[in-house]
Enzyme design. Structure first.
Site, PDB file in Angstrom:
ATOM      1  N   TRP A 151      56.380   9.202  50.995  1.00  0.00           N
ATOM      2  CA  TRP A 151      56.485   9.391  49.553  1.00  0.00           C
ATOM      3  C   TRP A 151      57.069  10.738  49.151  1.00  0.00           C
ATOM      4  O   TRP A 151      57.428  10.925  48.000  1.00  0.00           O
ATOM      5  CB  TRP A 151      55.119   9.225  48.880  1.00  0.00           C
ATOM      6  CG  TRP A 151      53.964   9.897  49.571  1.00  0.00           C
ATOM      7  CD1 TRP A 151      53.047   9.295  50.369  1.00  0.00           C
ATOM      8  CD2 TRP A 151      53.602  11.286  49.535  1.00  0.00           C
ATOM      9  NE1 TRP A 151      52.133  10.211  50.838  1.00  0.00           N
ATOM     10  CE2 TRP A 151      52.450  11.454  50.332  1.00  0.00           C
ATOM     11  CE3 TRP A 151      54.136  12.415  48.892  1.00  0.00           C
ATOM     12  CZ2 TRP A 151      51.832  12.686  50.517  1.00  0.00           C
ATOM     13  CZ3 TRP A 151      53.532  13.641  49.082  1.00  0.00           C
ATOM     14  CH2 TRP A 151      52.392  13.770  49.876  1.00  0.00           C
ATOM     15  N   ASN A 152      57.173  11.686  50.061  1.00  0.00           N
ATOM     16  CA  ASN A 152      57.564  13.026  49.609  1.00  0.00           C
ATOM     17  C   ASN A 152      59.059  13.163  49.327  1.00  0.00           C
ATOM     18  O   ASN A 152      59.450  13.840  48.380  1.00  0.00           O
ATOM     19  CB  ASN A 152      57.097  14.096  50.614  1.00  0.00           C
ATOM     20  CG  ASN A 152      57.651  13.881  52.011  1.00  0.00           C
ATOM     21  OD1 ASN A 152      57.856  12.752  52.450  1.00  0.00           O
ATOM     22  ND2 ASN A 152      57.896  14.966  52.712  1.00  0.00           N
ATOM     23  N   LYS A 175      61.033  -0.218  54.477  1.00  0.00           N
ATOM     24  CA  LYS A 175      59.698  -0.298  53.876  1.00  0.00           C
ATOM     25  C   LYS A 175      59.366   1.086  53.317  1.00  0.00           C
ATOM     26  O   LYS A 175      58.975   1.995  54.049  1.00  0.00           O
ATOM     27  CB  LYS A 175      58.663  -0.724  54.930  1.00  0.00           C
ATOM     28  CG  LYS A 175      57.291  -1.107  54.329  1.00  0.00           C
ATOM     29  CD  LYS A 175      56.443   0.095  54.022  1.00  0.00           C
ATOM     30  CE  LYS A 175      55.146  -0.278  53.318  1.00  0.00           C
ATOM     31  NZ  LYS A 175      54.469   0.920  52.745  1.00  0.00           N
ATOM     32  N   GLY A 228      56.351  10.128  58.840  1.00  0.00           N
ATOM     33  CA  GLY A 228      55.017  10.145  58.253  1.00  0.00           C
ATOM     34  C   GLY A 228      54.069  10.976  59.100  1.00  0.00           C
ATOM     35  O   GLY A 228      54.492  11.803  59.909  1.00  0.00           O
ATOM     36  N   GLY A 229      52.788  10.741  58.935  1.00  0.00           N
ATOM     37  CA  GLY A 229      51.774  11.491  59.650  1.00  0.00           C
ATOM     38  C   GLY A 229      51.710  11.134  61.126  1.00  0.00           C
ATOM     39  O   GLY A 229      52.116  10.043  61.539  1.00  0.00           O
ATOM     40  N   GLU A 250      59.486  10.828  63.243  1.00  0.00           N
ATOM     41  CA  GLU A 250      59.541  12.189  62.697  1.00  0.00           C
ATOM     42  C   GLU A 250      58.209  12.401  61.999  1.00  0.00           C
ATOM     43  O   GLU A 250      57.953  11.837  60.940  1.00  0.00           O
ATOM     44  CB  GLU A 250      60.731  12.319  61.737  1.00  0.00           C
ATOM     45  CG  GLU A 250      61.131  13.761  61.479  1.00  0.00           C
ATOM     46  CD  GLU A 250      60.393  14.361  60.303  1.00  0.00           C
ATOM     47  OE1 GLU A 250      59.406  15.098  60.550  1.00  0.00           O
ATOM     48  OE2 GLU A 250      60.785  14.109  59.164  1.00  0.00           O
ATOM     49  N   LEU A 251      57.353  13.214  62.624  1.00  0.00           N
ATOM     50  CA  LEU A 251      55.946  13.263  62.234  1.00  0.00           C
ATOM     51  C   LEU A 251      55.570  14.613  61.618  1.00  0.00           C
ATOM     52  O   LEU A 251      56.377  15.247  60.967  1.00  0.00           O
ATOM     53  CB  LEU A 251      55.076  12.910  63.446  1.00  0.00           C
ATOM     54  CG  LEU A 251      55.459  11.593  64.138  1.00  0.00           C
ATOM     55  CD1 LEU A 251      54.593  11.348  65.372  1.00  0.00           C
ATOM     56  CD2 LEU A 251      55.383  10.425  63.173  1.00  0.00           C
ATOM     57  N   CYS A 284      57.139  18.057  55.813  1.00  0.00           N
ATOM     58  CA  CYS A 284      56.727  18.132  57.218  1.00  0.00           C
ATOM     59  C   CYS A 284      57.101  19.462  57.860  1.00  0.00           C
ATOM     60  O   CYS A 284      56.453  19.916  58.784  1.00  0.00           O
ATOM     61  CB  CYS A 284      57.340  16.980  58.002  1.00  0.00           C
ATOM     62  SG  CYS A 284      59.137  16.890  57.853  1.00  0.00           S
ATOM     63  N   GLU A 385      47.482  19.761  59.915  1.00  0.00           N
ATOM     64  CA  GLU A 385      48.448  19.702  58.815  1.00  0.00           C
ATOM     65  C   GLU A 385      47.741  19.388  57.498  1.00  0.00           C
ATOM     66  O   GLU A 385      47.055  18.378  57.374  1.00  0.00           O
ATOM     67  CB  GLU A 385      49.508  18.639  59.091  1.00  0.00           C
ATOM     68  CG  GLU A 385      50.607  18.622  58.054  1.00  0.00           C
ATOM     69  CD  GLU A 385      51.705  17.622  58.372  1.00  0.00           C
ATOM     70  OE1 GLU A 385      52.890  17.967  58.209  1.00  0.00           O
ATOM     71  OE2 GLU A 385      51.374  16.494  58.792  1.00  0.00           O
TER      72      GLU A 385
END
Length: 493
Positions: A151-152, A175, A228-229, A250-251, A284, A385
């Protein structure tokens, strides 16, 4: 209130559930549009459409130059519609309007870049020890790519995946986050206008458990590209491993911003602010750990605090605003909980430390820019984080200790070094366990260079030539020029 539909096989369709979700403005709290609540049936329809587009459609059979031409048209449409899509995205995630508009314009540049790169992916002829054998190496698309984005920065992070995937000849099912889907549905509209064949780009919105997991598990998906996370990324990796699918992850990050005693203090302060308080820390690559050499610690913190306390906080639609709201209520609550954790562990809060309410703060989904000092490397605030405007300040004595503290986390996405000494800068950069290291700057990115992380910060790279390789598979073709075989029982005979 605008009601969106799913984009499947080049058409706008209602979700099989017949249900929609409200999307709310993080600043006002008002619902402003509705997105479809997709499910497994919609995922199956989208993936099957993508599979047919790949198996029998024109997209993978076009020349790379033809694909590039269509992607250039898509880039031009993105450029022309950047303000429209940017304002929609800003309303969805509450980022500063200035930053979101820049990101929307920047997304077009990713498609321009990969449009140009599409026909630059070349194979090779490999020299063989047998002069009567010719070996050709070529690169082919994977098939259906599942792109799952947060969402960022929805449009930006989707472009990082979709542009190279399409340039390589793949097809995609996107998605988006259920919190920020509108801008990607607008993007889908442009895909149709640009001339992308039906089924090449599909967008299915909804919750992770109802859309994301069926998409990751779908038998026709060849690769999952996720941002995401780290916990969600680990879960996705475990699922795709059971089916031997490819993955790009990409976390998260807990990036160290290292400032040595010979740095330009004014520039380093600005870099520290940009590293953690831009986008309200919801990135991130945030420089959430500030490592200061002992001799400059107090003076640096005093200057940093003064800048932060003077920041303009409020309505993200105002071009003068510097810090906006937190994008989602769950994230807002998470950030406040970490502030409590830091305090309970003994860190000392010298700025911010709580929510902001009242006139000018909308529904109150704001967290004051927060600075903790007396932070120890072992504290949770220095290890985990937060994904918000919360900075942990740690001390170090020398280069060895700075690197040791910087690397003593489970993440390795990014880091920065501030110094006037080139030898010191490169010595440190070489030893940081991070995929990106900035020297005397912070938070710079480009479509021309790879981005990704070490350790739990991810797998694979996005950006540059490296990214298109993530969406290709290698084929080796052996051709004999030998007129006839001499001995069929001997290899090469």
């Amino acid at each position: 209130m605008q009601r969106y539909q799913l984009y499947i096989n080049g058409e706008w369709v209602d979700p099989a559930s017949g249900a929609w979700l409200d999307s709310t403005d993080p600043f006002s709290g008002d619902a402003w549009c509705q997105i479809p609540r997709g499910g497994a049936a919609d995922v199956d329809a989208a993936v099957e459409a993508a599979h047919q587009a790949f198996a029998s459609g024109p997209w993978p059979r076009m020349s790379a130059t033809q694909r590039g031409a269509i992607l250039r048209q898509l880039a031009a449409l993105l450029e022309a519609n950047a303000e429209h899509i940017g304002r929609i995205e800003q309303r969805d995630n509450g980022k500063l309007i200035t930053e979101v508009l820049n990101q929307a314009r920047g997304a077009a540049q990713w498609f321009y870049y990969y449009a140009g790169l599409a026909d630059k992916v070349t194979g090779q002829v490999v020299p063989m020890p047998n002069p009567e054998t010719l070996n050709l190496v070529k690169y082919e698309p994977l098939g259906v790519i599942a792109a799952i984005t947060p969402w960022n920065s929805p449009l930006t992070l989707t472009s990082w995946k979709v542009a190279p995937a399409l340039a390589a000849g793949n097809v995609v099912v996107i998605k988006p986050s259920e919190f920020t889907s509108a801008s990607l549905l607008e993007f889908a509209r442009l895909c149709g206008e640009a001339g992308l064949p039906p089924g090449v780009v599909n967008v299915v919105t909804g919750y992770g458990a109802e859309v994301g997991e069926p998409l990751v598990r779908h038998r026709r998906v060849a690769k999952v590209a996720f941002t995401g996370g780290d916990a969600a990324g680990q879960r996705i990796n475990e699922i795709v491993a059971s089916d031997l699918k490819k993955v790009t992850l990409e976390l998260g990050g807990k990036s160290a911003n290292i400032v040595y005693d010979d740095a330009d203090m004014e520039q380093a302060v600005m870099g520290a602010v940009a590293g953690i308080f831009s986008a309200a820390g919801q990135t991130c690559m945030a420089g959430s750990r500030l490592l200061l050499q002992d001799s400059i610690h107090d003076a640096f913190v005093a200057r940093l605090r003064a800048v932060v306390e003077d920041a303009r906080i409020g309505d993200p639609r105002d071009a003068q605003t510097q810090i906006g709201p937190i994008a989602t209520r769950p994230q807002f609550d998470k950030i406040l909980s970490y502030i409590d954790i830091a305090t309970s562990e003994g860190a000392r809060c010298i700025a911010g430390g709580g929510a902001l309410t009242g006139e000018g703060f909308g529904q109150g989904q704001f967290v004051a820019p927060t600075i903790f000092v007396d932070v120890l490397p072992s504290m949770r605030i220095a290890q985990e984080e937060v994904f918000g405007p919360v900075l942990s300040v740690l001390r170090f004595k020398d280069e060895e200790e700075a690197v040791r503290i910087a690397n003593d986390v489970q993440f390795g996405l990014a880091g920065a070094v501030w110094t006037r000494d080139l030898h010191r800068a490169m010595w440190t950069a070489d030893r940081l366990q991070a995929g990106t290291v900035w020297v005397n700057n912070y938070r710079a990115t480009s479509f021309t260079t790879p981005f990704g992380g070490y350790k739990r910060s991810g797998i694979g790279r996005e950006g540059g030539i490296d990214a298109i390789k993530e969406y290709l598979q290698t084929k080796s073709i052996w051709v004999t020029t030998q007129p006839k075989r001499k001995n069929p029982f001997v290899m090469g005979g």
